[in-house]
Design a protein around this motif. Sequence first.
Motif, short mmCIF file in Angstrom:
data_model
loop_
_atom_site.label_atom_id
_atom_site.label_comp_id
_atom_site.label_asym_id
_atom_site.label_seq_id
_atom_site.Cartn_x
_atom_site.Cartn_y
_atom_site.Cartn_z
N PRO A 309 0.80 -1.21 0.08
CA PRO A 309 0.06 0.13 0.12
C PRO A 309 0.97 1.25 -0.17
CG PRO A 309 -0.41 -1.38 1.94
CD PRO A 309 0.59 -1.94 1.21
N ASP A 310 1.91 1.28 0.78
CA ASP A 310 2.91 2.23 0.84
C ASP A 310 3.41 2.61 -0.48
OD1 ASP A 310 3.81 1.39 4.04
OD2 ASP A 310 2.42 2.91 3.32
N LEU A 311 3.84 1.58 -1.22
CA LEU A 311 4.67 1.47 -2.48
C LEU A 311 3.45 2.22 -3.47
CD1 LEU A 311 6.65 0.87 -4.51
CD2 LEU A 311 5.54 -1.22 -5.02
N ARG A 312 2.30 1.77 -3.45
CA ARG A 312 1.09 2.55 -4.33
C ARG A 312 1.08 3.99 -4.05
NH1 ARG A 312 -3.25 4.52 -5.70
NH2 ARG A 312 -3.34 5.43 -3.54
N ARG A 313 1.14 4.20 -2.83
CA ARG A 313 0.88 5.79 -2.76
C ARG A 313 2.29 6.42 -2.99
NH1 ARG A 313 1.82 7.42 2.43
NH2 ARG A 313 1.39 5.33 2.96
N VAL A 314 3.49 6.02 -2.86
CA VAL A 314 4.66 6.78 -3.29
C VAL A 314 4.65 6.90 -4.82
CG1 VAL A 314 7.30 6.23 -3.67
CG2 VAL A 314 6.14 5.83 -1.27
N MET A 315 4.28 5.70 -5.65
CA MET A 315 4.35 6.00 -6.97
C MET A 315 3.35 6.91 -7.39
SD MET A 315 4.92 1.88 -8.11
CE MET A 315 5.10 2.48 -9.96
N SER A 316 2.00 6.65 -6.81
CA SER A 316 0.88 7.46 -6.98
C SER A 316 1.43 9.08 -6.77
CB SER A 316 0.01 7.22 -6.26
OG SER A 316 -1.26 8.42 -6.15
N ASP A 317 1.96 9.36 -5.50
CA ASP A 317 2.41 10.84 -5.56
C ASP A 317 3.46 11.40 -6.79
OD1 ASP A 317 2.59 10.79 -1.93
OD2 ASP A 317 0.92 10.75 -3.18
N THR A 318 4.53 10.25 -6.98
CA THR A 318 5.34 10.54 -7.86
C THR A 318 4.84 10.92 -9.22
OG1 THR A 318 7.06 9.19 -7.00
CG2 THR A 318 7.55 10.07 -8.98
N LEU A 319 3.86 10.23 -9.78
CA LEU A 319 3.42 10.45 -11.08
C LEU A 319 2.05 11.25 -10.91
CD1 LEU A 319 3.57 6.80 -12.40
CD2 LEU A 319 4.55 8.64 -13.46
N ASN A 320 1.74 11.95 -9.82
CA ASN A 320 0.56 12.64 -9.63
C ASN A 320 -0.76 12.22 -10.12
OD1 ASN A 320 -0.09 15.51 -8.91
ND2 ASN A 320 2.01 15.73 -9.47
N LEU A 380 8.63 9.41 -18.13
CA LEU A 380 8.45 9.42 -16.56
C LEU A 380 8.09 8.00 -16.08
CD1 LEU A 380 8.42 11.20 -14.19
CD2 LEU A 380 6.26 11.73 -14.98
N LEU A 381 7.40 7.41 -16.78
CA LEU A 381 6.59 6.00 -16.41
C LEU A 381 7.98 5.13 -16.27
CD1 LEU A 381 3.58 5.48 -18.43
CD2 LEU A 381 3.63 5.72 -16.03
N GLU A 382 8.82 5.12 -17.34
CA GLU A 382 9.93 4.31 -17.41
C GLU A 382 10.88 4.29 -16.21
OE1 GLU A 382 11.46 4.55 -21.68
OE2 GLU A 382 13.57 4.28 -20.66
N ALA A 383 11.05 5.82 -15.93
CA ALA A 383 11.97 5.96 -14.86
C ALA A 383 11.47 5.55 -13.42
CB ALA A 383 12.36 7.50 -14.74
N VAL A 384 10.15 5.56 -13.43
CA VAL A 384 9.33 5.34 -12.30
C VAL A 384 9.46 3.73 -11.94
CG1 VAL A 384 7.06 4.92 -11.01
CG2 VAL A 384 8.11 7.36 -11.92
N ALA A 385 9.16 3.03 -13.16
CA ALA A 385 9.06 1.77 -13.07
C ALA A 385 10.56 1.04 -12.85
CB ALA A 385 8.68 1.20 -14.60
N ALA A 386 11.74 1.61 -13.52
CA ALA A 386 12.90 0.99 -13.16
C ALA A 386 13.43 1.33 -11.85
CB ALA A 386 13.97 1.96 -14.26
N ALA A 387 12.78 2.43 -11.28
CA ALA A 387 13.34 2.80 -9.94
C ALA A 387 12.71 1.82 -8.99
CB ALA A 387 13.03 4.33 -9.37
N ALA A 388 11.44 1.51 -9.26
CA ALA A 388 10.74 0.68 -8.34
C ALA A 388 10.94 -0.71 -8.63
CB ALA A 388 9.36 0.96 -8.38
N LEU A 389 11.44 -1.33 -9.66
CA LEU A 389 11.73 -2.77 -10.19
C LEU A 389 11.99 -3.80 -8.95
CD1 LEU A 389 11.33 -4.38 -12.50
CD2 LEU A 389 13.77 -4.14 -13.04
N LEU A 390 12.86 -3.30 -7.94
CA LEU A 390 13.35 -4.47 -7.03
C LEU A 390 12.29 -4.56 -6.14
CD1 LEU A 390 15.88 -5.59 -6.96
CD2 LEU A 390 16.66 -4.08 -5.17
#
Lengths: 615, 134
Positions: A309-320, A380-390
């Motif tokens: 749930p926190d991951l979702r929130r973090v990604m949601s915030d980043t991508l607005n 932007l999506l690419e960068a977020v996905a790569a950062a969160a991949l692990l």
Amino acid sequence: MDTSHLTAAPAHLLPAKPLAQRAPPRASHGAWMAATGFLGVVLAAVSLALAFRTGDAQPGVAVLNALSVGMPVAVGLYAWWRQSNERFGLLLVAVGLAYFLVTLAVSRDEVIYSLGRIAAFAVGPLVIYVFLTFPTGRLESRASRVVAAGAALTVAVLAWPTIPLTREFPPYFPWGDCTTDCPANAFFSGSEPGIMTVLAPAREAIFFVFLLLGVAVLAGRLRAASALQRRTLVPVLVVAAVWLAALAVLFVGRRTGNAALTGAASWVLLAAIPLTAVGVLVGMLQWRSYAGVAIPRLIGRLAAHPAPPDLRRVMSDTLNDPSLRIAYWAPAAGGYVSADGVPIEVVPDREGRGVTPVAVDDRPVAAIIHDRVLNDHPELLEAVAAAALLVLDRHRLDADLNASIRQLRESQGRILAAADRERERIERNLHDGAQQRLVALRMKLALVREIAGTDPGRAAVLQGELGRDVDEALDEIRDLARGVYPPLLASGGLPDALAAVASSAPVPTTVRCSTRGRRFSREIESAVYFCCREALQNAGKHGGVARRVTIVVRPQGDGLAFDVTDDGDGFDVERTGAGTGLTNMSDRLGALGGTLTVDSRAGVGTAISGRIPLR
Amino acid sequence: MDDPVAVLTVDDSPSFLRVARQLIAATPGFCSVGEAHSGEDALAAVELLRPDLVLLDVRMPAMDGVETTRHLIKRDPHPIILLVSSDDPEALRDRARRCGAAALVRKQELAPSVLRRLWEDHAGAGAAGSERSM
């Protein structure tokens, strides 16, 4: 848990080419881009030269015209190169290049001027088209298509065909630098019918109406848009409203001969195209600069390995994007699931959703379900996905496990429910069958005793029936016991038990059992027996005109396998789904670590196969 | 009693119907006028055959004996209703008492003498719903 008994995931759910492998612009595209850029510069320079050659040129008009050629081309090329809003970028380039024709209207030469004025009629519909297709470059709704078509038709029907019939073009032309002393129409045929005095104002009014409708369509889009989409649409709506107002003022000024009004409107309209191009560029850069800030921040927040749930929130915030969801790839469920293992249907382009698959090489990991607007910002999506991949990959394992556990629980639930139903069935059969017979028997005994003295004849008759009544009760009990666990299976094993089932089956059945006297555990034999019996019953009930059923039981590898094949009508496995019978079989086998396969072809027949490994 | 007691037997079990027929035939002064296999059929049969006594099984699918009794009493309080059961009657006694049946008896205990006694107890008492033998 072996899941091969589940149908494979449909193709559209499997991830497409993952983001990281998106192709860079092809080399040939680079050549086209350079050529286009060069052309844009050339045309802008030519229009400048043309303007200053006439002598009494207004510098402001000349420069703004040149910018109206160059800037859309430049911004459009940038968008094309960045692969962001590609289609819209190409549209901008086309608008810029086409606008060159309009700048011809600064010339004092009649023919060149007239060409410019003729081209200028197209500016209005083009601008409307640009507004309505932002940011995808496509007309998405029926309303927008109607408005664009209407505006184009107004020019095609009410403007261009009338050119030979008008001595002079309408005065107060924003994109040229003549006001009332403009050259005449070089293509005038010589006769100007009276209707022309009415036609021009009518045309302007109709066109104005279409522009108004266009603004209304944009406003409607804004209202239906998500928060993220609104941010990109509001500036467009503002610019469109400004165009609308300026055009209105121009038309009014033109009809009333008010130079001040037309002058002010003209400056606004002149500056509008370059400003719109700047606006689009700023929008694109905004996303890029935003990414430069947001991604490092995201990486910082990911370092703590947030829970789903926190991951979702973090990604949601980043991508607005407050509506963002993450679905994880779970082979156990044959598709995408939430972090808790609940299956999620992932369908792109539904209700304005976009889907971005995330993968490592060819191995799918997750899918980010987001607002469609983000499709225009793949970097932007690419960068977020790569950062969160692990973190995503780790959560994927948990999600897969949860999906397995869920399925296991559901299967257990079904098995328990089936066992309960079985118990009820046995109780009911006992009560309705054997118990009733024994009660009747008891009554008959009491009756015989009571009337033995007073009515010996009848008593003797009744007594004679007692033996038969007991036999019938015994038969009833024996049948019931066979249904619960066949005595033949216990004593003789699968060959004998299946032979008995086959002999009483409605369809001619052959049994081939190659276990050669080898016995298996009670659970395994029981599972194979009941699955074969169920499959045989199905063949009789749903097989249509099955002529023959074959049951084959054989050791396979280190397990036991069975196949029940019939040559009946077959059925649609996908559509029928798992009927209760098939689910029961699947659950029984699954509980022992086995698998079930169903293959059915219309007109050919059905094959139900199962395999159970030995412990 | 000059006319034999008309008995309607209601049960979804064919075994019971068979032996009940023999029982009624062996009981002087009683005769079987019909059989029904369900509560629904019983309602129609009572209206058609006008029995004096109804032997009604408790456990039947759809409408059970207790509910059938309620419907019957509402329509026509004349026939005396004997609820019969092969299960333990104690568990049913409360419900049976409330629905208006004359008595609740175990099937195994049914015999000509029992049938006669029950009839005399309740026909003599008049309307169904007498508390005495419950």
